[in-house]
Design a protein around this motif. Structure first.
Motif, PDB file in Angstrom:
ATOM      1  N   GLY A 162      55.942  20.319  39.929  1.00 13.97           N
ATOM      2  CA  GLY A 162      55.546  19.501  41.065  1.00 13.97           C
ATOM      3  C   GLY A 162      56.478  19.474  42.249  1.00 13.97           C
ATOM      4  N   ALA A 163      57.405  20.424  42.335  1.00 11.74           N
ATOM      5  CA  ALA A 163      58.274  20.495  43.512  1.00 11.74           C
ATOM      6  C   ALA A 163      57.444  20.884  44.734  1.00 11.74           C
ATOM      7  N   THR A 164      57.968  20.607  45.914  1.00 12.76           N
ATOM      8  CA  THR A 164      57.303  21.029  47.145  1.00 12.76           C
ATOM      9  C   THR A 164      57.043  22.533  47.085  1.00 12.76           C
ATOM     10  N   PRO A 165      55.829  22.988  47.389  1.00  7.93           N
ATOM     11  CA  PRO A 165      55.528  24.427  47.309  1.00  7.93           C
ATOM     12  C   PRO A 165      56.487  25.267  48.159  1.00  7.93           C
ATOM     13  N   VAL A 166      56.830  26.429  47.633  1.00  5.42           N
ATOM     14  CA  VAL A 166      57.747  27.327  48.340  1.00  5.42           C
ATOM     15  C   VAL A 166      57.069  27.892  49.577  1.00  5.42           C
ATOM     16  N   GLY A 167      57.720  27.732  50.731  1.00  8.65           N
ATOM     17  CA  GLY A 167      57.195  28.262  51.986  1.00  8.65           C
ATOM     18  C   GLY A 167      57.885  29.529  52.423  1.00  8.65           C
ATOM     19  N   ARG A 168      59.154  29.666  52.054  1.00 15.95           N
ATOM     20  CA  ARG A 168      59.874  30.914  52.297  1.00 15.95           C
ATOM     21  C   ARG A 168      61.068  30.982  51.365  1.00 15.95           C
ATOM     22  N   ILE A 169      61.466  32.201  51.036  1.00 18.11           N
ATOM     23  CA  ILE A 169      62.597  32.438  50.148  1.00 18.11           C
ATOM     24  C   ILE A 169      63.648  33.223  50.911  1.00 18.11           C
ATOM     25  N   LEU A 170      64.789  32.584  51.133  1.00 18.33           N
ATOM     26  CA  LEU A 170      65.929  33.232  51.770  1.00 18.33           C
ATOM     27  C   LEU A 170      66.891  33.705  50.692  1.00 18.33           C
ATOM     28  N   THR A 171      67.705  34.674  51.018  1.00 17.51           N
ATOM     29  CA  THR A 171      68.622  35.253  50.048  1.00 17.51           C
ATOM     30  C   THR A 171      70.043  35.227  50.574  1.00 17.51           C
ATOM     31  N   ALA A 172      70.954  34.771  49.724  1.00 17.45           N
ATOM     32  CA  ALA A 172      72.375  34.751  50.058  1.00 17.45           C
ATOM     33  C   ALA A 172      73.160  35.409  48.935  1.00 17.45           C
ATOM     34  N   GLY A 173      74.452  35.574  49.145  1.00 12.47           N
ATOM     35  CA  GLY A 173      75.294  36.165  48.112  1.00 12.47           C
ATOM     36  C   GLY A 173      75.464  37.661  48.279  1.00 12.47           C
ATOM     37  N   GLY A 174      76.312  38.212  47.431  1.00  9.49           N
ATOM     38  CA  GLY A 174      76.666  39.624  47.551  1.00  9.49           C
ATOM     39  C   GLY A 174      75.502  40.577  47.377  1.00  9.49           C
ATOM     40  N   GLY A 175      74.471  40.176  46.627  1.00 11.57           N
ATOM     41  CA  GLY A 175      73.338  41.073  46.397  1.00 11.57           C
ATOM     42  C   GLY A 175      72.272  41.028  47.471  1.00 11.57           C
ATOM     43  N   ALA A 176      72.452  40.169  48.474  1.00 14.16           N
ATOM     44  CA  ALA A 176      71.397  39.961  49.461  1.00 14.16           C
ATOM     45  C   ALA A 176      71.112  41.192  50.302  1.00 14.16           C
ATOM     46  N   THR A 177      72.115  42.014  50.535  1.00 17.66           N
ATOM     47  CA  THR A 177      71.942  43.166  51.423  1.00 17.66           C
ATOM     48  C   THR A 177      71.493  44.428  50.694  1.00 17.66           C
ATOM     49  N   ASN A 178      71.308  44.336  49.386  1.00 15.43           N
ATOM     50  CA  ASN A 178      70.850  45.487  48.609  1.00 15.43           C
ATOM     51  C   ASN A 178      69.335  45.621  48.778  1.00 15.43           C
ATOM     52  N   THR A 179      68.902  46.553  49.622  1.00 16.95           N
ATOM     53  CA  THR A 179      67.478  46.665  49.955  1.00 16.95           C
ATOM     54  C   THR A 179      66.634  47.071  48.750  1.00 16.95           C
ATOM     55  N   THR A 180      67.186  47.860  47.855  1.00 17.83           N
ATOM     56  CA  THR A 180      66.434  48.234  46.645  1.00 17.83           C
ATOM     57  C   THR A 180      66.160  47.001  45.799  1.00 17.83           C
ATOM     58  N   TRP A 181      67.160  46.176  45.644  1.00 20.77           N
ATOM     59  CA  TRP A 181      67.004  44.946  44.866  1.00 20.77           C
ATOM     60  C   TRP A 181      65.983  44.026  45.531  1.00 20.77           C
ATOM     61  N   GLN A 182      66.003  43.962  46.869  1.00 24.36           N
ATOM     62  CA  GLN A 182      65.031  43.139  47.583  1.00 24.36           C
ATOM     63  C   GLN A 182      63.607  43.587  47.251  1.00 24.36           C
ATOM     64  N   LYS A 183      63.378  44.895  47.252  1.00 22.04           N
ATOM     65  CA  LYS A 183      62.043  45.418  46.972  1.00 22.04           C
ATOM     66  C   LYS A 183      61.641  45.171  45.520  1.00 22.04           C
ATOM     67  N   ILE A 184      62.606  45.252  44.617  1.00 23.72           N
ATOM     68  CA  ILE A 184      62.314  44.971  43.206  1.00 23.72           C
ATOM     69  C   ILE A 184      61.931  43.506  43.041  1.00 23.72           C
ATOM     70  N   ARG A 185      62.666  42.616  43.693  1.00 21.34           N
ATOM     71  CA  ARG A 185      62.370  41.187  43.612  1.00 21.34           C
ATOM     72  C   ARG A 185      60.977  40.888  44.164  1.00 21.34           C
ATOM     73  N   ALA A 186      60.593  41.617  45.216  1.00 21.17           N
ATOM     74  CA  ALA A 186      59.283  41.392  45.836  1.00 21.17           C
ATOM     75  C   ALA A 186      58.130  41.694  44.875  1.00 21.17           C
ATOM     76  N   GLN A 187      58.380  42.509  43.846  1.00 21.85           N
ATOM     77  CA  GLN A 187      57.344  42.800  42.855  1.00 21.85           C
ATOM     78  C   GLN A 187      56.964  41.556  42.054  1.00 21.85           C
ATOM     79  N   TYR A 188      57.914  40.617  41.941  1.00 23.99           N
ATOM     80  CA  TYR A 188      57.726  39.481  41.048  1.00 23.99           C
ATOM     81  C   TYR A 188      57.597  38.144  41.779  1.00 23.99           C
ATOM     82  N   LEU A 189      58.160  38.026  42.972  1.00 21.45           N
ATOM     83  CA  LEU A 189      58.186  36.752  43.678  1.00 21.45           C
ATOM     84  C   LEU A 189      56.890  36.487  44.433  1.00 21.45           C
ATOM     85  N   PRO A 190      56.563  35.212  44.692  1.00 23.59           N
ATOM     86  CA  PRO A 190      55.323  34.895  45.417  1.00 23.59           C
ATOM     87  C   PRO A 190      55.396  35.239  46.901  1.00 23.59           C
ATOM     88  N   LEU A 191      56.598  35.389  47.447  1.00 17.40           N
ATOM     89  CA  LEU A 191      56.799  35.718  48.855  1.00 17.40           C
ATOM     90  C   LEU A 191      57.871  36.793  48.961  1.00 17.40           C
TER      91      LEU A 191
END
Length: 418
Positions: free
Chosen positions: A362-391
């Motif tokens: 029942g948390a407020t619905p996710v409107g956007r997902i921002l990324t921080a930390g050392g892995g944020a700039t890894n574009t391959t990882w970003q694309k892999i995450r996009a396979q599973y995330l709602p946004l």
């Protein structure tokens, strides 16, 4: 000018910013993971970081704030000298005391975890045969003390996992009756001015003697503050040594069986949790250079068929609390790139499960997902995450927790004038 300092498990960073939020200067220092539990190393690193900031900035600093890893705690004496081992955020040596904590805490309390600060306090009390012990310190508390000179002061972000009531803004009655309650710090709001910098520290470091030292926060909340997230539904995933999810929600969630808890952030709640998976698992197998090289060989458009649960050792905190959950890292493919793909996909699935769990509760619905930390700039990882995330995940405006802590330092002067 304002300075924020971020202490993590593999080093520390400092960001100096202007009144308008412009990043003026960045400094960093690294240390071995074996040194991440050494207050002496922290002290030396803190001094070195500040000295690396140009003198022209140091002499104009108006406030400094420090964040540390959540749940990294130890005992010190009346002079501030550590007199116990340091227990890091993921240290579960106190799990034998979980039963005694469960017996006194409310059923939905965050302290009912083998890695909670209160369980660690019980372990430290039993293991520390030193009558000098006077204060229970979080990492950020003690580092702040080195600058302002006042012991026994914390913030309610760090104090949450020891049982501080962030709605009533006080220790609850059941905790005040704890045998070690006299060691607990006085708790202030994050970003509260404690005092001006110690004169001797200011003189030795050529720092503005009128510089204020403010209470800090935890590393993951600092990353959230840096991201630019500010509206209900904004979420931040921190891809650091561990995977941390924070969602700004109108509803407070406290679900210890899933490792979910909520920090107070103004009139809203920063809800989520911290998994034991993350970059530390990747670095156990590959160097950063190897990760970059292997990612170039991964095709993120093809779904990975390896069902990994990447952990360094048994035990998970979120999206479920499972102290005995074993790592799942087999079978290992012959190609290192395929193995890395399995690790990245496993972490991405855990992240997606975390967001799904928040939605179900029942948390407020996710409107956007921002990324921080050392892995944020890894574009391959970003694309892999996009396979599973709602946004599709975005990169945060600022990715350094030190920047968020600098913003906290800046806010402290405004808070002190109220």
């Amino acid at each position: 000018m304002f300075l924020g300092i971020d202490f993590g498990t593999s080093g520390a960073r400092g960001n100096a910013i202007t009144e308008s939020g412009q990043l003026l200067y960045e400094v960093k220092a690294t240390y071995d993971r074996e040194q991440s539990a050494s207050p002496e190393i922290w002290k030396r690193t803190l001094g070195d970081l500040i000295q690396e900031v140009p003198s022209g900035i140091r002499q104009q600093l108006q406030a400094i704030s420090i964040n540390g890893t959540s749940g990294t705690v130890f005992l010190c004496d009346r002079t501030g000298t550590p007199c116990s081992e340091v227990l890091l955020y993921n240290d579960d040596r106190g799990r034998e005391y979980l039963g005694s904590v469960t017996a006194i805490a409310p059923t939905n309390s965050i302290v009912i975890s083998a890695t909670s600060s209160l369980v660690k306090l019980a372990w430290l009390a039993a293991q520390t045969d030193d009558a000098r012990a006077q204060y229970f310190c979080h990492q950020a508390d003690w580092l702040g003390f080195l600058l302002h000179g006042q012991l026994g002061i914390s913030d309610y972000h760090n104090a949450l996992k020891v049982g501080f009531d962030v709605e009533a803004l006080q220790y609850p009655a059941w905790l005040k009756a704890h045998p070690q309650a006299h060691w607990l710090p006085r708790v202030l709001a994050p970003g509260t001015v404690v005092s001006q910098i110690r004169p001797d520290v200011a003189e030795a470091g050529q720092i503005n003697p009128a510089c204020r030292i403010a209470t800090g926060t935890t590393d993951s909340i600092a990353a959230f503050l840096a991201s630019g997230a500010q509206n209900p539904g904004d979420a931040v995933t921190s891809l650091g040594s561990t995977l941390v999810i924070k969602l700004l929600s109108r509803k407070r969630l406290e679900e210890p069986q899933y490792g979910i808890y909520s920090h107070r952030l103004g009139d809203l709640w920063l809800t989520g949790g911290a998994s034991n998976t993350g970059g530390a698992v990747l670095q156990n197998f590959f160097t950063p250079e190897q990760i970059n090289q292997l990612c170039a060989r991964i095709n993120p458009n093809i779904l990975c068929d390896l069902d990994y649960y990447p952990l360094l050792k048994p035990g998970e905190r979120f999206p479920l609390s499972a102290p005995l959950l074993p790592p799942r890292l087999t079978p290992r493919p012959r190609e290192d790139s395929a193995f890395l793909y399995g690790l990245l996909s496993g972490i991405a699935r855990i992240e997606a499960q975390g967001y799904q769990r928040l939605k179900e509760l029942g948390a407020t619905p996710v409107g956007r997902i921002l990324t921080a930390g050392g892995g944020a700039t890894n574009t391959t990882w970003q694309k892999i995450r996009a396979q599973y995330l709602p946004l599709f995940p975005e990169i945060s405006t600022q990715m350094q927790a030190a920047y968020g802590t600098a913003l906290l330092a800046k806010s402290s002067l405004k808070n002190s004038s109220k």
